[in-house]
Every structure is written in C-alpha cells, then in structure tokens.
Write a protein that holds these residues in place. Structure first.
Motif, PDB file in Angstrom:
ATOM      1  N   LEU A 115      42.954  38.725 -39.770  1.00 34.22           N
ATOM      2  CA  LEU A 115      43.626  38.636 -38.321  1.00 34.22           C
ATOM      3  C   LEU A 115      44.696  39.895 -38.474  1.00 34.22           C
ATOM      4  N   ASP A 116      44.894  40.725 -37.711  1.00 36.29           N
ATOM      5  CA  ASP A 116      45.730  41.780 -37.618  1.00 36.29           C
ATOM      6  C   ASP A 116      46.887  40.967 -36.653  1.00 36.29           C
ATOM      7  N   GLU A 117      46.541  40.690 -35.301  1.00 34.85           N
ATOM      8  CA  GLU A 117      47.545  39.984 -34.737  1.00 34.85           C
ATOM      9  C   GLU A 117      46.939  38.923 -33.833  1.00 34.85           C
ATOM     10  N   PHE A 118      47.572  38.192 -33.240  1.00 33.60           N
ATOM     11  CA  PHE A 118      47.259  37.062 -32.054  1.00 33.60           C
ATOM     12  C   PHE A 118      48.289  36.923 -31.001  1.00 33.60           C
ATOM     13  N   ARG A 119      47.800  37.299 -29.748  1.00 27.50           N
ATOM     14  CA  ARG A 119      48.561  37.427 -28.841  1.00 27.50           C
ATOM     15  C   ARG A 119      48.206  36.176 -27.619  1.00 27.50           C
ATOM     16  N   PHE A 120      49.058  35.532 -26.961  1.00 27.08           N
ATOM     17  CA  PHE A 120      48.522  34.496 -25.805  1.00 27.08           C
ATOM     18  C   PHE A 120      49.488  34.950 -24.746  1.00 27.08           C
ATOM     19  N   PHE A 121      48.820  35.122 -23.480  1.00 25.88           N
ATOM     20  CA  PHE A 121      49.535  35.442 -22.424  1.00 25.88           C
ATOM     21  C   PHE A 121      49.309  34.406 -21.359  1.00 25.88           C
ATOM     22  N   HIS A 122      50.190  34.152 -20.367  1.00 22.54           N
ATOM     23  CA  HIS A 122      49.968  33.248 -19.307  1.00 22.54           C
ATOM     24  C   HIS A 122      49.792  34.306 -18.073  1.00 22.54           C
ATOM     25  N   LYS A 162      32.381  44.005 -39.381  1.00 21.84           N
ATOM     26  CA  LYS A 162      33.180  45.086 -38.544  1.00 21.84           C
ATOM     27  C   LYS A 162      34.363  44.474 -38.099  1.00 21.84           C
ATOM     28  N   PHE A 163      35.267  45.231 -37.912  1.00 26.52           N
ATOM     29  CA  PHE A 163      36.546  44.718 -37.576  1.00 26.52           C
ATOM     30  C   PHE A 163      36.612  45.002 -35.759  1.00 26.52           C
ATOM     31  N   TYR A 164      37.158  44.244 -35.307  1.00 23.11           N
ATOM     32  CA  TYR A 164      37.135  44.414 -33.472  1.00 23.11           C
ATOM     33  C   TYR A 164      38.467  43.915 -32.952  1.00 23.11           C
ATOM     34  N   HIS A 165      38.814  44.441 -32.121  1.00 23.50           N
ATOM     35  CA  HIS A 165      39.833  43.857 -31.146  1.00 23.50           C
ATOM     36  C   HIS A 165      39.127  43.054 -30.083  1.00 23.50           C
ATOM     37  N   VAL A 166      39.435  41.911 -30.227  1.00 21.16           N
ATOM     38  CA  VAL A 166      38.817  40.791 -29.334  1.00 21.16           C
ATOM     39  C   VAL A 166      39.693  40.393 -28.251  1.00 21.16           C
ATOM     40  N   ALA A 167      39.491  40.440 -27.023  1.00 20.72           N
ATOM     41  CA  ALA A 167      40.453  39.846 -25.975  1.00 20.72           C
ATOM     42  C   ALA A 167      39.557  38.847 -25.298  1.00 20.72           C
ATOM     43  N   ALA A 168      40.031  37.584 -25.162  1.00 19.80           N
ATOM     44  CA  ALA A 168      39.414  36.576 -24.610  1.00 19.80           C
ATOM     45  C   ALA A 168      40.131  36.126 -23.382  1.00 19.80           C
ATOM     46  N   VAL A 169      39.517  36.194 -22.180  1.00 18.73           N
ATOM     47  CA  VAL A 169      40.281  35.962 -20.920  1.00 18.73           C
ATOM     48  C   VAL A 169      39.910  35.078 -20.360  1.00 18.73           C
ATOM     49  N   TYR A 170      40.752  33.734 -19.803  1.00 16.67           N
ATOM     50  CA  TYR A 170      40.252  32.900 -18.613  1.00 16.67           C
ATOM     51  C   TYR A 170      40.859  33.756 -17.491  1.00 16.67           C
ATOM     52  N   SER A 171      40.329  34.096 -16.416  1.00 17.39           N
ATOM     53  CA  SER A 171      40.619  34.761 -15.275  1.00 17.39           C
ATOM     54  C   SER A 171      40.939  33.745 -14.266  1.00 17.39           C
ATOM     55  N   VAL A 172      42.394  33.914 -13.879  1.00 18.53           N
ATOM     56  CA  VAL A 172      43.098  33.085 -12.941  1.00 18.53           C
ATOM     57  C   VAL A 172      43.135  33.713 -11.590  1.00 18.53           C
ATOM     58  N   ASP A 173      43.586  35.267 -11.655  1.00 16.90           N
ATOM     59  CA  ASP A 173      43.794  35.894 -10.559  1.00 16.90           C
ATOM     60  C   ASP A 173      42.747  37.044 -10.165  1.00 16.90           C
ATOM     61  N   LYS A 174      42.283  37.837 -11.115  1.00 16.80           N
ATOM     62  CA  LYS A 174      41.505  38.903 -10.751  1.00 16.80           C
ATOM     63  C   LYS A 174      40.078  38.502 -10.502  1.00 16.80           C
ATOM     64  N   ASP A 175      39.349  37.551 -11.260  1.00 14.25           N
ATOM     65  CA  ASP A 175      38.033  37.016 -11.142  1.00 14.25           C
ATOM     66  C   ASP A 175      38.093  35.687 -11.314  1.00 14.25           C
ATOM     67  N   PRO A 176      38.737  34.720 -10.550  1.00  9.88           N
ATOM     68  CA  PRO A 176      39.159  33.409 -10.873  1.00  9.88           C
ATOM     69  C   PRO A 176      38.067  32.527 -11.159  1.00  9.88           C
ATOM     70  N   GLY A 177      38.115  32.068 -12.359  1.00 14.52           N
ATOM     71  CA  GLY A 177      37.047  30.913 -12.930  1.00 14.52           C
ATOM     72  C   GLY A 177      36.344  31.535 -13.895  1.00 14.52           C
ATOM     73  N   ASN A 178      36.302  32.817 -14.222  1.00 14.55           N
ATOM     74  CA  ASN A 178      35.283  33.547 -15.103  1.00 14.55           C
ATOM     75  C   ASN A 178      36.187  33.434 -16.390  1.00 14.55           C
ATOM     76  N   LEU A 179      35.207  33.532 -17.391  1.00 13.31           N
ATOM     77  CA  LEU A 179      35.754  33.813 -18.846  1.00 13.31           C
ATOM     78  C   LEU A 179      35.226  35.181 -19.320  1.00 13.31           C
ATOM     79  N   LEU A 180      36.020  35.921 -19.914  1.00 10.68           N
ATOM     80  CA  LEU A 180      35.591  37.382 -20.116  1.00 10.68           C
ATOM     81  C   LEU A 180      36.099  37.634 -21.770  1.00 10.68           C
ATOM     82  N   ILE A 181      35.007  38.429 -22.408  1.00 10.82           N
ATOM     83  CA  ILE A 181      35.520  38.773 -23.761  1.00 10.82           C
ATOM     84  C   ILE A 181      35.243  40.239 -23.625  1.00 10.82           C
ATOM     85  N   TYR A 182      36.547  40.870 -24.275  1.00 10.98           N
ATOM     86  CA  TYR A 182      36.517  42.251 -24.168  1.00 10.98           C
ATOM     87  C   TYR A 182      36.551  42.633 -25.784  1.00 10.98           C
ATOM     88  N   LEU A 183      35.847  43.573 -26.328  1.00 14.59           N
ATOM     89  CA  LEU A 183      35.776  44.095 -27.425  1.00 14.59           C
ATOM     90  C   LEU A 183      36.025  45.508 -27.548  1.00 14.59           C
TER      91      LEU A 183
END
Length: 186
Positions: A118-125, A40-61
């Motif tokens: 892979l459709d796209e790969f984005r990396f945010f700070h 199955k194709f998923y939009h995956v967003a993997a987040v290391y939270s610095v501001d909103k939930d400091p220190g947690n890793l989050l996975i959005y599908l």
C-alpha cells in the motif's frame, strides 16, 4: 455495518482477481467489483457517491471509471465513529447477492490477511470525480476540509522511546487519527 474494500480470492493459476467495495448498514447493502490483474500495482479509488451520482458505488482504477454498482442504494446513516478501521485484516463480513464472478448469500471469512503493498490510504467525506482522482493520485495533498484520513505509510523504521516505529502509522490529514499496525513485516 461498515464499509469494506477488499480483493477477492481466486485460484492460484488465475492471473485475474477482483477488487470490491461493499457497504452495509443494517439490512441495507450495496457492492461493486472490478477485475484486476494479479501482481500489478493499481491506484484504486472506491467511491460511495452522495452528490454526483447518489447511491452508486464506483471503482476507479488508475483514474479511470472501471465499475459502477448495479443498484443505487441511499444509506441514511454511515456514522462509524465508534468502529475500528481495519486494513487487510482477514475479517468476516456478510455478503448477499452479486459478488465478483459468483452469487453469494452467506457470511464470508477473509481468512488470509492482505499480502501486498500500500502506498497511501485516503478517506474523504465528499465525492471524488475522475478529475479529482487524476489531479491528486500521484501527489501528496495538503489538509482539506473533506479529507478525513490520510495514511502515507512512510514512517521510518527503527524505534523511538521504546516504541517500534513500524507499528505506528501517522494521519497526515490533520485530524490526528494515528493508528497502530499489527502483523507487519518490513
């Protein structure tokens, strides 16, 4: 040290696997996993939270929060400027603790390279919120100050000036972090 986003291996008969985000810096590490359906194709967003939930890793599908790390870990230094970024490489990483459906305390070798699309790969700070993800997951985005890397993987096939185009991926973030692709088969 580094950040790794990967898909775990499972038995061929299984219809489930897991996507995981693992960050390590020295002896400090954190991991989060989320169950996904194979094929199955998923939009995956993997987040290391610095501001909103400091220190947690989050996975959005597909824009929905599916997993949050059990531990909150603040990384003091995530400066990887001199490191290569590898996508689907089959690299070796050290994992300790909870991992998907097992507990591991060993080095793990991803002997098989990524097979999929892979459709796209984005990396945010910056932290990505559910609203950010839902607003931008299906569209091209313009240059933003916090967008560090943006691979669209839409380069044309063919060749130009003795360069095989499928071996090149262009960075659309405006930061000129263009890259080469190996083991690619159109």
């Amino acid at each position: 040290y580094g950040m790794t986003l990967f898909i775990t291996g499972t038995a061929a008969a299984s219809d489930k696997t897991a996507v995981a985000l693992h960050i390590t810096s020295g002896s400090t590490q954190n991991i989060v996993t989320a169950s996904i359906d194979k094929g199955k194709f998923y939009h995956v967003a993997a987040v290391y939270s610095v501001d909103k939930d400091p220190g947690n890793l989050l996975i959005y599908l597909d824009g929905n929060l599916e997993a949050k790390s059990e531990n909150r870990v603040i990384f003091e230094n995530l400066d990887f400027k001199s490191s290569n970024m590898l996508i689907g490489s089959g690299s070796t990483i050290a994992l300790t603790g909870a991992f998907g459906f097992n507990t591991l305390n060993r080095e793990v070798r991803f002997a098989q390279t990524f097979t999929g699309s892979l459709d796209e790969f984005r990396f945010f700070h910056s932290d990505r919120t559910r609203e950010d993800i839902l607003r931008t997951k299906d569209i091209n985005i313009a240059k933003k100050a916090d967008l560090q890397l943006y691979y669209k993987f839409n380069e044309p096939s063919g060749s130009a000036d003795n360069l095989a185009i499928p071996e090149v991926v262009l960075d659309s973030s405006g930061n000129s972090l263009h890259a080469s692709i190996t083991n690619f088969n159109m």
